[in-house]
Design an enzyme around this catalytic site. Structure first.
Site, PDB file in Angstrom:
ATOM      1  CB  ALA A 114       6.182  15.973   1.494  1.00 23.43           C
ATOM      2  CD  GLU A 136       9.056  16.170  -5.630  1.00 23.03           C
ATOM      3  OE1 GLU A 136       8.006  16.056  -5.282  1.00 23.03           O
ATOM      4  OE2 GLU A 136       9.415  16.499  -6.665  1.00 23.03           O
ATOM      5  N   GLY A 195       5.262  18.110  -3.113  1.00 28.73           N
ATOM      6  CA  GLY A 195       3.972  17.646  -2.951  1.00 28.73           C
ATOM      7  C   GLY A 195       2.881  18.868  -2.682  1.00 28.73           C
ATOM      8  CD  GLU A 215       4.012  15.116  -6.371  1.00 24.64           C
ATOM      9  OE1 GLU A 215       4.159  13.969  -6.994  1.00 24.64           O
ATOM     10  OE2 GLU A 215       4.060  15.116  -4.927  1.00 24.64           O
TER      11      GLU A 215
END
Length: 302
Positions: A94, A177, A154, A157
């Site tokens: 992200a 993270e 992300g 994911e």
């Protein structure tokens, strides 16, 4: 969801499939952060296109991904989709620059009879942050992720939402993270635990360790493509899927996904319901007739 509800959805799925797959072909849109192409019959290729940011996922980027994939899902000429990035990075996570200023002064939960109230919530809640991150799981058509380079946070994911995950030898996967003071927020803790078990999922989430393609393959996360391009291999797989009857493919995807939500007994019953329902389709009649007559089936997706 109860088994009864799933059973009802079974027949709705099959009866509505013909209408879904007969959707008229739409003009292909252009997007700022993704490239859309057709590398083979019935195959849509969505390429993440923020090379300077290593395809880091911000809100605008993910909106483009979501809309491009929804458009392909609704296109009657598409039978399977591929999601990929660049050779250097599938998606490096992200966009931290976008996320770093989101704050939470406090979150209070008040139980009032049967309702839960949220007097004050974080910006992340009020803006429904990450709301679109589950888009792939809601698509009816199969999605293949073709991963090269970094698939972190992300990015991993996102890839884990795909139905099939192929990786180049250069792939680097991880959920780092914890190094930022947070945890995966787009499904990483849940999908990894189901995919590779508690211990290995804990190791990745709690240490932030990044693993290579070979280790990821041993753990059952990916299939490594060691000869040729991972995207070319994804196109071959997607073309094979797209050549099948779309209703049966959709039912197969639905049945496998149900295994992650149901007990074994419920899943077996659900599978049988889908199997029986497919006997009401023209494709079942054609497929079995073609087999008996030793010819290629001509699917009508109905």
């Amino acid at each position: 969801m109860s088994f009864v509800a799933f059973s009802r959805s079974t027949f709705h799925h099959v009866s509505s499939s013909a209408r879904f797959f007969s959707t008229s072909l739409r003009a292909q849109r252009e997007y700022a952060n993704v490239l859309v192409s057709r590398p083979g019959p019935g195959v849509a290729l969505i390429t993440l296109n923020r090379p300077k940011a290593l395809n880091a996922l911000n809100a605008a980027h993910f909106q483009d991904i979501s809309e491009a994939m929804k458009e392909a899902d609704e296109d009657a000429s598409v039978g399977a989709m591929i999601l990929t990035g660049s050779e250097r990075a599938f998606a490096a996570g992200a966009d931290i620059k976008e996320m770093k200023d989101k704050s939470c002064e406090y979150l209070s939960l008040v139980i009032e009879y049967i309702r839960i109230k949220f007097p004050e919530v974080a910006e992340a809640y009020t803006t429904n942050f990450l709301a679109d991150w589950e888009v792939i799981t809601k698509l009816k058509k199969p999605v293949i992720a073709a991963v090269s380079g970094y698939a972190l946070g992300g990015g991993l994911e996102l890839a884990l939402q795909a139905d099939i995950l192929l990786a180049a030898p250069s792939a680097q996967l991880g959920q780092p993270e914890v190094n930022l003071g947070v945890i995966p927020g787009g499904g990483g803790t849940q999908r990894l635990a189901r995919l590779i078990g508690k211990s290995r999922a804990m190791e990745l989430v709690l240490t932030g360790r990044i693993i290579g393609a070979d280790e990821a393959e041993r753990w059952g996360i990916v299939r490594v493509v060691r000869e040729g391009s991972v995207v070319d291999e994804a196109v071959k797989v997607a073309s094979d899927i797209a050549s099948k009857g779309r209703i049966a493919v959709g039912a197969g995807k639905e049945a496998v996904n149900a295994a992650f939500e149901m007990s074994l007994a419920e899943g077996l019953r659900f599978e049988k319901r889908l199997f029986h329902a497919l006997f009401s389709t023209k494709d079942q009649k054609e497929g079995m007739a073609a087999f008996a007559e030793k010819r290629r089936a001509e699917w009508t997706h109905s």
